[in-house]
Design a protein around this motif. Structure first.
Motif, PDB file in Angstrom:
ATOM      1  N   UNK A 168      -4.582   1.589  81.755  1.00 58.01           N
ATOM      2  CA  UNK A 168      -5.425   2.178  82.793  1.00 58.01           C
ATOM      3  C   UNK A 168      -5.327   3.693  82.761  1.00 58.01           C
ATOM      4  N   UNK A 169      -6.333   4.344  83.274  1.00 58.07           N
ATOM      5  CA  UNK A 169      -6.233   5.782  83.506  1.00 58.07           C
ATOM      6  C   UNK A 169      -5.800   5.985  84.958  1.00 58.07           C
ATOM      7  N   UNK A 170      -5.226   7.153  85.239  1.00 55.68           N
ATOM      8  CA  UNK A 170      -4.749   7.412  86.601  1.00 55.68           C
ATOM      9  C   UNK A 170      -5.876   7.978  87.456  1.00 55.68           C
ATOM     10  N   UNK A 171      -6.931   7.209  87.523  1.00 55.07           N
ATOM     11  CA  UNK A 171      -8.056   7.468  88.415  1.00 55.07           C
ATOM     12  C   UNK A 171      -8.777   6.152  88.583  1.00 55.07           C
ATOM     13  N   UNK A 172      -9.093   5.798  89.816  1.00 56.54           N
ATOM     14  CA  UNK A 172      -9.711   4.501  90.003  1.00 56.54           C
ATOM     15  C   UNK A 172     -10.379   4.342  91.347  1.00 56.54           C
ATOM     16  N   UNK A 173     -10.599   3.109  91.695  1.00 60.38           N
ATOM     17  CA  UNK A 173     -11.305   2.813  92.933  1.00 60.38           C
ATOM     18  C   UNK A 173     -10.791   1.517  93.533  1.00 60.38           C
ATOM     19  N   UNK A 174     -10.690   1.498  94.850  1.00 58.33           N
ATOM     20  CA  UNK A 174     -10.350   0.300  95.600  1.00 58.33           C
ATOM     21  C   UNK A 174     -11.577  -0.157  96.390  1.00 58.33           C
ATOM     22  N   UNK A 175     -11.623  -1.448  96.707  1.00 64.63           N
ATOM     23  CA  UNK A 175     -12.612  -1.921  97.669  1.00 64.63           C
ATOM     24  C   UNK A 175     -12.141  -1.427  99.033  1.00 64.63           C
ATOM     25  N   UNK A 176     -12.914  -0.547  99.617  1.00 64.72           N
ATOM     26  CA  UNK A 176     -12.462   0.293 100.729  1.00 64.72           C
ATOM     27  C   UNK A 176     -13.366   0.139 101.943  1.00 64.72           C
ATOM     28  N   UNK A 177     -12.790   0.298 103.130  1.00 65.56           N
ATOM     29  CA  UNK A 177     -13.571   0.382 104.360  1.00 65.56           C
ATOM     30  C   UNK A 177     -13.835   1.861 104.657  1.00 65.56           C
TER      31      UNK A 177
END
Length: 449
Positions: A168-177
């Motif tokens: 993985x790269x140290x940048x990402x996305x979460x399913x977020x509110x």
């Protein structure tokens, strides 16, 4: 912060199924015979070719990639990174063929999941990174719940276990509110800290004539974002990981039925955008950033804010767990990189993979107004929206609460969820039938392994 488009698909969840092919080219020695070199001074003057999907150099992720390359080349002046950037559809549709030919890029964006590392590793097209993982100490420096997202078995039977075929790269996305700060203030409320706080805010917004949750599912799959956020908050994290990565359990053990039932309760309470089934997700996202809706569930970094000023009128958080326990959140790095099996510069390529997963790369993410993927960072940027995301990241990292996308369990799980959620919303299905469909899809796929 540049405007960012609504994502066309969940991160790494909808990679195209690649056509069958066999590896070619002379390539380096087999993995078992490889002598791993980690000392850059012993690598000589080399050029590493990198294929990525960051085609807009002015976007936050494009600027991140430029920054990471620049810092790497400054640290290791004998290694040159030569980028090839193409849109994700072109990459996904040609990657298998390119990897089978001599002259393939050294580093390629093989997505997490079956149609990425699962399929390509089984075909012998990706380098087994276990020797480099041991040499660089990745199991000690990175969360195991993140590393397993890039693992697969060489016989094609499993993902999420076996050997490391990507990083993985140290940048990402979460399913977020996400939430509208002005609307929340007008209701006399603060950012929800508990599940009960969140549901109370939904009811308060409805009573005040506001749209509690902005949602558009005309394009089908966006319905899954809300489902996965709820499942992460009510389900068992270990059970979700075990099911997705075929380590045991079944769909019923993951909290999927409870999540679907809550989803339907919110539909019945009119908590979503009116007639959301006929609203494109891009319209719902645009309406939300323009002020319609108290909350929305989406992927961090992928709402169409025009600039930082607009973004900072909103906040973000991971939906609190219903049981009050440590946060669990669905997410992945925004790109997973692998080394081509026939790469002649594997040592230098592995060094660059290590750099892209480093704290330095995480700091570069914050410098470009996007959140890192793992690690602990200080939320002291000039963006309150970004600081919110960093606080959530720190909490998820502390709890090692990273969850894979549920639809990674099979190549067609997302389709099964989409169809059966639509049936449920239309009154033609039930939460139990969503679970039954997921289990049937899983059993059919696993029978081929």
């Amino acid at each position: 912060m540049k405007s960012m488009p609504i994502a066309a698909a969940p991160i790494a969840a909808l990679a195209l199924i690649l056509a069958g092919c066999v590896p070619g080219g002379s390539g380096p020695a087999p993995d078992s015979d490889r002598e791993v070199v980690t000392d850059p001074s012993k690598m000589g003057e080399v050029t590493v070719t990198v294929l990525d999907t960051f085609t807009d150099d002015a976007s936050p992720i494009g600027r991140w990639m430029t920054s990471v390359v620049d810092s790497f080349e400054k640290e290791y002046p004998n290694i040159t990174i030569e980028r090839q950037s193409e849109n994700s559809n072109d990459v996904n549709s040609t990657l298998r063929l390119r990897l089978s030919e001599a002259g393939a890029p050294d580093i390629v964006p093989a997505n997490q999941g079956w149609s990425g590392v699962g399929d390509l590793a089984a075909s012998g097209l990706l380098l087994n990174l276990d020797p480099y993982s041991d040499a660089y100490g990745w199991p000690d420096s990175l969360p195991d719940t993140i590393l397993q997202q890039s693992m697969a078995t060489s016989d094609g039977t499993d993902i999420g276990q076996g050997s490391q075929y990507g990083m993985p790269i140290n940048q990402g996305a979460f399913v977020t509110a996400f939430y509208n700060r002005d609307i929340l203030d007008s209701l006399g409320l603060e950012e929800p800290q508990t599940w009960d706080d969140f549901e109370a805010a939904l009811a308060a917004a409805k009573s005040a004539g506001e749209v509690p949750i902005a949602l558009g599912t005309q394009d089908g799959w966006p319905a899954s974002a809300t489902l996965l956020a709820i499942q992460a908050a009510v389900g068992d994290g270990d059970a979700i990981r075990d099911f997705v990565f075929a380590k045991g359990g079944d769909a019923a053990s993951t909290g999927l039925e409870d999540a679907a039932a809550i989803y339907q309760q919110w539909v019945d309470a009119d908590y979503f955008t009116p007639d959301f089934a006929g609203v494109p997700s891009s319209d719902a996202g645009q309406d939300f950033v323009e002020g319609t809706g108290l909350f929305t569930f989406w992927y961090s970094g992928f709402l169409p804010f025009a600039d930082q000023e607009q973004a900072d009128r909103f906040g973000q958080f991971i939906l609190p767990r219903q049981d009050g326990g440590p946060l669990t959140a669905v997410g992945s790095s925004s790109q997973n990189f692998s080394i081509a099996a026939n790469s002649e510069e594997a040592d230098a390529a592995a060094l660059f993979l290590d750099w892209m997963a480093s704290p330095t790369a995480g700091e570069a993410a914050m410098d470009n107004q996007i959140i890192p993927m793992f690690g602990s960072f200080t939320p002291d940027t000039d963006s309150v929206m970004l600081n919110d995301g960093i606080e959530s990241l720190n909490a998820v990292t502390e709890a090692n609460g990273y969850l894979p996308y549920f639809d990674w369990a099979t190549p067609t799980m997302l389709d099964a969820l989409t169809v059966n959620l639509q049936l449920m919303f239309d009154g033609q299905g039930t939460p139990a039938q969503v679970v039954e469909a997921a289990q049937s899809n899983y059993d059919e796929f696993r029978s081929t392994k």
